[in-house]
Design an enzyme around this catalytic site. Structure first.
Site, mmCIF file in Angstrom:
data_model
loop_
_atom_site.group_PDB
_atom_site.id
_atom_site.type_symbol
_atom_site.label_atom_id
_atom_site.label_comp_id
_atom_site.label_asym_id
_atom_site.label_seq_id
_atom_site.Cartn_x
_atom_site.Cartn_y
_atom_site.Cartn_z
ATOM 1 N N SER A 220 3.322 8.013 -0.750
ATOM 2 C CA SER A 220 2.370 8.667 0.152
ATOM 3 C C SER A 220 1.035 8.829 -0.557
ATOM 4 O O SER A 220 0.924 8.712 -1.791
ATOM 5 C CB SER A 220 2.895 10.038 0.582
ATOM 6 O OG SER A 220 2.930 10.916 -0.528
ATOM 7 N N HIS A 221 -0.002 9.148 0.223
ATOM 8 C CA HIS A 221 -1.349 9.278 -0.341
ATOM 9 C C HIS A 221 -1.405 10.333 -1.436
ATOM 10 O O HIS A 221 -1.924 10.092 -2.528
ATOM 11 C CB HIS A 221 -2.346 9.626 0.767
ATOM 12 C CG HIS A 221 -3.704 9.970 0.241
ATOM 13 N ND1 HIS A 221 -4.625 9.016 -0.116
ATOM 14 C CD2 HIS A 221 -4.280 11.168 -0.028
ATOM 15 C CE1 HIS A 221 -5.719 9.609 -0.569
ATOM 16 N NE2 HIS A 221 -5.541 10.910 -0.523
ATOM 17 N N VAL A 222 -0.859 11.511 -1.158
ATOM 18 C CA VAL A 222 -0.962 12.596 -2.139
ATOM 19 C C VAL A 222 -0.165 12.265 -3.404
ATOM 20 O O VAL A 222 -0.551 12.659 -4.517
ATOM 21 C CB VAL A 222 -0.496 13.937 -1.506
ATOM 22 C CG1 VAL A 222 1.008 13.973 -1.318
ATOM 23 C CG2 VAL A 222 -0.949 15.123 -2.351
#
Length: 1278
Positions: A885-887
């Site tokens: 995921s992005h985070v």
């Protein structure tokens, strides 16, 4: 297995009576069925029981012990008339009867005597005389003879029944029980149960269940309207355009024959009525002041033009509002805040009256007297006028329960067509009452019969709503679980009469019993059920007074509450010891009387209502209920008395399963069916809670079985339950594949468990959004204490079937993690850290904050889309986050510790240290957390020096073409995303497919914005950017909205359509397609100003104005699966491993922060044919699209050295993707190991090929369609 005896009698006029006597499986009752054939009218069975040695008729002992007879009318069932009796006294030897013709007042006998049906009790229950262990041993022998196959629950039952038949045959041949016992011993070596073979479980309920749960799916997403009412129409839209949309608090349309009537109610007390009827049309109307059913003559000051008063009503002519385009007529009534609660009307047109299918049209106006009729809260609303009126009328309601339920019935009738908000408001009010936050009686004497009848009217109305408005069934269930059944006639009166009998029979006419008697006569309530139970426990404990007070306290009744009644109870009970037996008998019977009125969801009362001879057959026959349900309910009553939790759980849910079809479409007595189902559901919950005490969580089959039953219970109670159904099917799958200490099984079961926890959490949020706003508003109006308001929805959730399931899952989770060799932490980004602990609810709420000192954040919720705030060295969360995921990528790039914790106790302990310094160290088992000290200062230094600063991008120029083909892609015209697509198309092997692409190059947005047609928008954006640069972050949203107002130059439209057609993409090019594609393009451009991207640029000192946005346009590959590859394992940093995550459907669920985990696997580059699964999927939905086009952001600040800009900006599909609930129970990727290995190996090989082409680790996104690998983008892995 039941044994039956049948007989038939030839009667007059060609009639025939067939009798069947059956021994029920519970072993202590007999069912006698009387079928009257060739009958044309109703007869009555006049009957009594014959006991051994006595020829007199007796009423069955469960009714009374005196001589006499009962009369039971035959009930029509198919072509027959039927009576069903259930006899529970084994001393009954026969039933004698005659038939009475009620119409002609004549009696029908057998010759000169009575008809007689023998009850051969011993024959009917012969197998119950066979010891249970003997039956189990013979069943084992039968199973052994068949070669010890893997038995289903049904097959085990068949073996058991065959064992009974064999043993009965042996007994018939003259063998004794002792002989059979001697010949049935099982050799010790045969009784040993191997781990590899599943044997029969002879002493426990089956640990294997599987039902066709898909039949239980209940979807009520769209309101089902009645009386031809619709929520929106062309006339309604026309009405809004004519009179304006501002301040409209209510709108509705009616369709009757070819006519349409629309109405709007505004907050300034105006009602607009419009119709499409032609010619002279008259509104014939009256107003209501105190209740919706009134029809009063309107006062002169509210009469519109062209009105006249006639015969107690007003007639107003409609005004023609027709134009060339539209034809309709309108009336405008200004009520001037006159306090009316509603109006009723009919319409005269074309020489005939038009009404609402036989009733008046009705419009609620009560909301006009409130500042707003509805308060919008997270998409749902509260019905403010209703809550205001409840608060106004609470003073009347607290006089007695009769007043309360009468008012509730009236208000429910008025608000039942106001959407869910009306039912929610009533439910909240009833719960505040049920939890004793409101006064039940104040200075008013009322008979129990009057309370019972008021309650009956209320529950009858709830039954009507349940039948006619299925989308409200969930709220109706919650409401009916809070109130009693009520009843007409002597149902309530018996409360008053029978207390006198108890006092007289047991010589207790003074003291506490007399005080209670006075209270019962004055205002009976649900408290009386508790008082009666307390008295019973007091008597049964040999008159120990602490048993009395303990029962009262456990149910919320204190001395103070007893003393607060209008007829206070201040004395303690005192009885003589010789009255014990009589008191137990009389109070037990009286408890049933009280529960029949006040405890609708009491299990015994609910079962008795359905099984009673006078009512039982009618409800069973007319609703198509099976005899199996009757047997199950009898078993349930027996198991409740025996306190056998292990067997009771299964029988309770089985009874609900049998009842379920009738509940979905009840034909009669829906209220009784619903009360029974609520009672069964509640009993499942309390029984599982008892079972928890002895449940061995280190024995997975036992736990899996209990969770299975709890899941079925939740399925049957949940509306819009498709995802719960899918989880149940998946739970069946893992229960069938159990292997002791198997890591693979534990990982699969853990994935199902994780998804279930997400579903339960989502349901809690659903209830909170739906119910809590009304609880907050009404609770404050009624002055309920703050704690009672705050925990309102929490208590609703805890009382439901999901709460005990959640407990089971939470306690089983550590056991699964132990089997799967998982710790309590999943490390997503590995880095040591030291900082001050801060707790937040959501990471997104602090993503733009700057912390002045190193900070460790515990975030209760992380979606995966957030930016990590400046100054944060670690993020810890219970949320399930995809590793890619992005985070997650952000955390690894910034060397920030990021981990998911699966142990709530660990998190709770950490949160208690908020504000203090802690140190985090990563080792092979997860995280080691300790209190901070000075020796950890070097960790702080590492953090500060690890942040990249000052990466500046260069502004790009427009290339003079609005759209370019992939052959024209260069780094000066498009971003790295597009350039990489061009690179791959020219180099990858033919078995790896690259989708067709075009692009809107850099500078296109700026060029379009400078067009004369967008001059005003450009000025607006420029002014907003000035405020933004001064630090006003609220202007980000305003800029995005402004970008969406841009219009497209004709040349851009023509170029895009031409390029897409020349590349043979799935694009029609019509007006609708263009509008959708243009909106998608603008959304991509607008995403430059999303908060996360803006904050990210500021953190790394990137000039946000220099960011240019190209748009990569690709054909959507409507694949089976989507995947993301990191060719260097991002978790361990191992360059020899390829890490992949894969989901069903489109990849947005993987990269877009959708709840749940993707399926993930690693592959050694030296052995691509042997992938290793490290987690199974818990993603809740898959996204699927029809053939379409996707517009991807492709900015000039993505994939810069030291800065990962990918994922900051949006990609938008032209046609909205459909969300589909994922069913993993038969998913080939999980259940077919060979398919899994082939597919995963091919994906890993594609990743390895692309890494080799670039010569460095790659981050790759792709799709699988029909076994073919498509790569949609690739970038350097950072």
């Amino acid at each position: 297995m039941a044994t039956s005896k049948s007989h038939s009698f030839k009667l007059i006029e060609g009639m025939e009576l067939q009798t069947t006597v059956t021994g029920l499986p519970n072993g202590n009752s007999v069912r006698a069925e009387f079928h009257l054939k060739n009958c044309t009218r109703t007869w009555i069975l006049h009957w009594g029981c014959i006991y051994q040695g006595n020829n007199n008729w007796f009423v069955p002992s469960e009714h009374s012990t005196k001589q006499g007879a009962l009369q039971t009318p035959f009930v029509k069932s198919g072509n027959d008339y039927v009576v069903i009796l259930e006899l529970r006294d084994p001393k009954v030897r026969a039933v004698e009867f005659v038939l009475k013709d009620g119409n002609r007042n004549r009696w029908l006998k057998q010759h000169t005597g009575n008809f007689r049906v023998e009850i051969p009790w011993n024959e009917l229950h012969a197998h119950h005389r066979i010891p249970k262990n003997l039956i189990e041993r013979r069943a084992y022998t039968i199973w052994d003879r068949r070669g010890r196959p893997q038995n289903s629950a049904r097959e085990q039952q068949m073996d058991y029944e065959n064992a009974i038949r064999e043993l009965q045959a042996d007994l018939a041949r003259g063998m004794s029980i002792e002989d059979l016992q001697a010949n049935s011993s099982i050799p010790v070596e045969k009784a040993v149960i191997s781990e590899q073979k599943q044997t029969m479980n002879l002493h426990q309920p089956s640990h294997r269940r599987k039902h066709d749960v898909h039949k239980w799916v209940q979807k009520y997403a769209e309101p089902i309207t009645k009386n031809a009412i619709v929520n929106s129409s062309a006339l309604a839209d026309l009405l809004k355009k004519s009179v304006g949309q501002e301040n409209v608090v209510s709108q509705k349309s009616f369709h009757v024959r070819n006519y349409e009537i629309a109405k709007n109610v505004t907050g300034d007390c105006r009602l607009y009525v419009a119709t499409n009827m032609a010619g002279p049309t008259v509104l014939h109307w009256g107003v209501a002041k105190s209740s919706a059913g009134e029809w009063l003559t309107p006062p002169p000051d509210v009469l519109p033009e062209k009105s006249k008063i006639v015969h107690g009503a007003c007639q107003t002519y409609f005004t023609d509002m027709s134009s060339r385009e539209h034809s309709f007529q309108l009336i405008d009534i200004n009520f001037k805040r006159s306090g009316f609660v509603g109006i009723q009307f009919v319409i005269w047109s074309g020489n005939h009256w038009v009404n609402n299918n036989g009733a008046n049209f009705a419009v609620t106006l009560k909301s006009l007297n409130s500042t707003s009729g509805k308060l919008v809260v997270d998409g749902k609303y509260i019905l403010k006028w209703l809550l205001d009126e409840i608060a106004e009328r609470e003073k009347d309601a607290e006089r007695s329960l009769m007043h309360r339920f009468n008012i509730a019935t009236e208000l429910t009738e008025r608000c039942k067509d106001e959407g869910e908000g009306g039912c929610i408001g009533i439910m909240v009010w009833m719960k505040f009452m049920a939890t004793r936050h409101l006064t039940w009686n104040k200075n008013y004497n009322v008979k129990p019969r009057e309370i019972s009848e008021a309650l009956e009217r209320f529950t009858n109305l709830m039954e009507k709503i349940y039948l006619q408005q299925p989308h409200k069934r969930e709220i109706v269930r919650l409401t009916m679980a809070l109130v009693g059944r009520g009843g007409q006639g002597d149902v309530g009166q018996r409360i008053r009469d029978e207390i006198l009998v108890i006092q007289r029979n047991n010589h207790c006419k003074s003291g506490m019993m007399e005080e209670w008697h006075q209270k019962l006569h004055n205002n009976s309530s649900a408290d009386d059920v508790i008082i009666c139970e307390a008295l019973l426990n007091y008597v049964r404990s040999d008159f120990r007074i602490d048993s009395y007070w303990k029962t009262l306290k456990a149910n919320g009744i204190t001395k103070e509450r007893l003393a607060s009644y209008d007829r206070p109870i201040v004395s303690e009970p005192r009885f003589t010891s010789d009255a014990k037996e009589g008191l137990i008998r009389d109070l037990t019977m009286y408890l049933k009387t009280l529960k029949a009125v006040h405890s609708g969801a009491d299990l015994e009362s609910a079962i008795d209502t359905l099984l009673s001879p006078s009512k039982g057959h009618n409800v069973f026959a007319l609703n198509g209920l099976s005899p199996k349900l009757q047997d199950l309910l009898s078993s349930v009553k027996r198991l409740v008395r025996e306190d056998n939790a292990a067997l009771l759980i299964e029988k309770l849910v089985d009874a609900r399963i049998e009842l379920h079809p009738a509940l979905r479409a009840p034909r009669t007595r829906a209220k009784d069916l619903l009360f029974l189902d609520i009672a069964l559901e509640s009993c499942v919950k309390t029984t599982i809670e008892k079972r928890l005490i002895s449940l061995n969580f280190n024995n997975p089959p036992e736990v899996v079985f209990v969770i299975c039953v709890a899941l079925e219970n939740l399925c049957l109670s949940t509306f819009n339950n498709e995802e719960v159904i899918c989880c149940t099917k998946d739970w069946y799958r893992v229960s069938e594949t159990y292997k002791a200490n198997d890591v693979e099984w534990a990982l699969q079961t853990k994935a199902v468990l994780d998804r279930l926890q997400l579903v339960l959490a989502d349901r809690c949020q659903h209830y909170f959004r739906l119910i809590q706003p009304s609880a907050n508003y009404l609770g404050q109006m009624l002055r309920v204490d703050k704690h009672g308001i705050d925990v309102f929805t929490e208590e609703v959730t805890r009382a439901g079937p999901g709460a005990v399931l959640s407990t089971l899952l939470n306690r089983f989770d550590p056991c699964l993690r132990k089997i799967a060799n998982l710790g309590c932490w999943q490390v997503i980004s590995s880095a040591d850290a030291h900082g001050f602990l801060v707790c937040v609810n959501e990471l997104i709420s602090v993503q733009s904050k700057v912390y002045s000192k190193p900070t460790v954040i515990i975030a209760s919720r992380v979606t995966g889309e957030e930016e990590i705030p400046d100054g944060v060295v670690a993020v810890l969360t219970p949320s399930l986050i995809d590793v890619l995921s992005h985070v997650s990528i952000r955390a690894r790039n910034s060397k920030i510790c990021f981990a998911t914790c699966f142990d709530q106790n660990v998190l709770r302990n950490l949160k208690s240290k908020e504000g203090r310094e802690i140190s985090i160290h990563i080792n092979s088992t997860g995280l080691v957390i300790s209190d901070g000290n000075k020796s950890d200062a070097h960790v702080r230094h590492i953090y500060i020096s690890s942040v990249s600063w000052g990466v500046i991008t260069k502004r790009k120029k427009f290339c003079s073409n609005y759209v370019i083909s992939s052959k024209e892609f260069t780094s000066e015209m498009v971003g790295s995303k597009s350039c990489n697509i061009k690179f791959l198309r020219e180099r990858v092997p033919s078995w790896i497919k690259i989708p067709t692409s075009v692009a809107l190059p850099f500078g296109t947005f700026e060029c379009v914005l400078s067009d004369d047609s967008n001059k005003d928008v450009a000025h607006k954006i420029s002014a907003l950017k000035v405020s933004l640069n001064r630090g006003d972050m609220t202007k980000l949203k305003a800029i995005q909205e402004a970008v969406l107002q841009i219009t497209a130059p004709l040349a851009l439209r023509n170029e895009l359509i031409h390029k897409l057609r020349s590349e043979r993409m799935s694009y029609l090019g019509d007006e609708s397609s263009w509008n959708r594609s243009w909106m998608a393009i603008k959304k991509v451009w607008a995403s430059k100003w999303n908060e996360r991207a803006y904050v990210s640029c500021k953190k790394t000192r990137i000039d946000h104005d220099a960011v240019c946005m190209a748009v990569l346009v690709q054909e959507v590959i409507c694949g089976d699966y989507a995947f993301v590859i990191h060719t260097n394992n991002p978790v361990t940093g191992d360059p020899s491993e390829i890490y992949t995550e894969i989901v069903k459907g489109l990849g947005e669920t993987l990269v877009g922060g959708y709840p749940g985990r993707a399926m993930s696997f690693i592959t050694k580059k030296t052995n691509l044919k042997s992938p290793t699964v490290i987690s199974y999927p818990s993603k809740r939905i898959g996204l699927y699209s029809k053939p379409s086009v996707i517009f991807r952001s492709d900015s000039n600040n993505e994939d810069l050295e030291g800065y990962a800009g990918a994922g900051l900006y949006d990609s938008v599909i032209m046609d909205k993707a459909e969300e589909v609930v994922v069913d993993y129970s038969r998913e080939q990727l999980i259940v077919d190991k060979a398919f899994q290995v082939r597919l995963f190996s091919a994906i890993a090989e594609a990743g390895h090929v692309i890494e080799t082409l670039y010569g460095c680790p790659q981050d790759i996104e792709g799709v699988v369609k029909g076994g073919i690998i498509y790569v949609v983008q690739a970038r350097p892995q950072l």
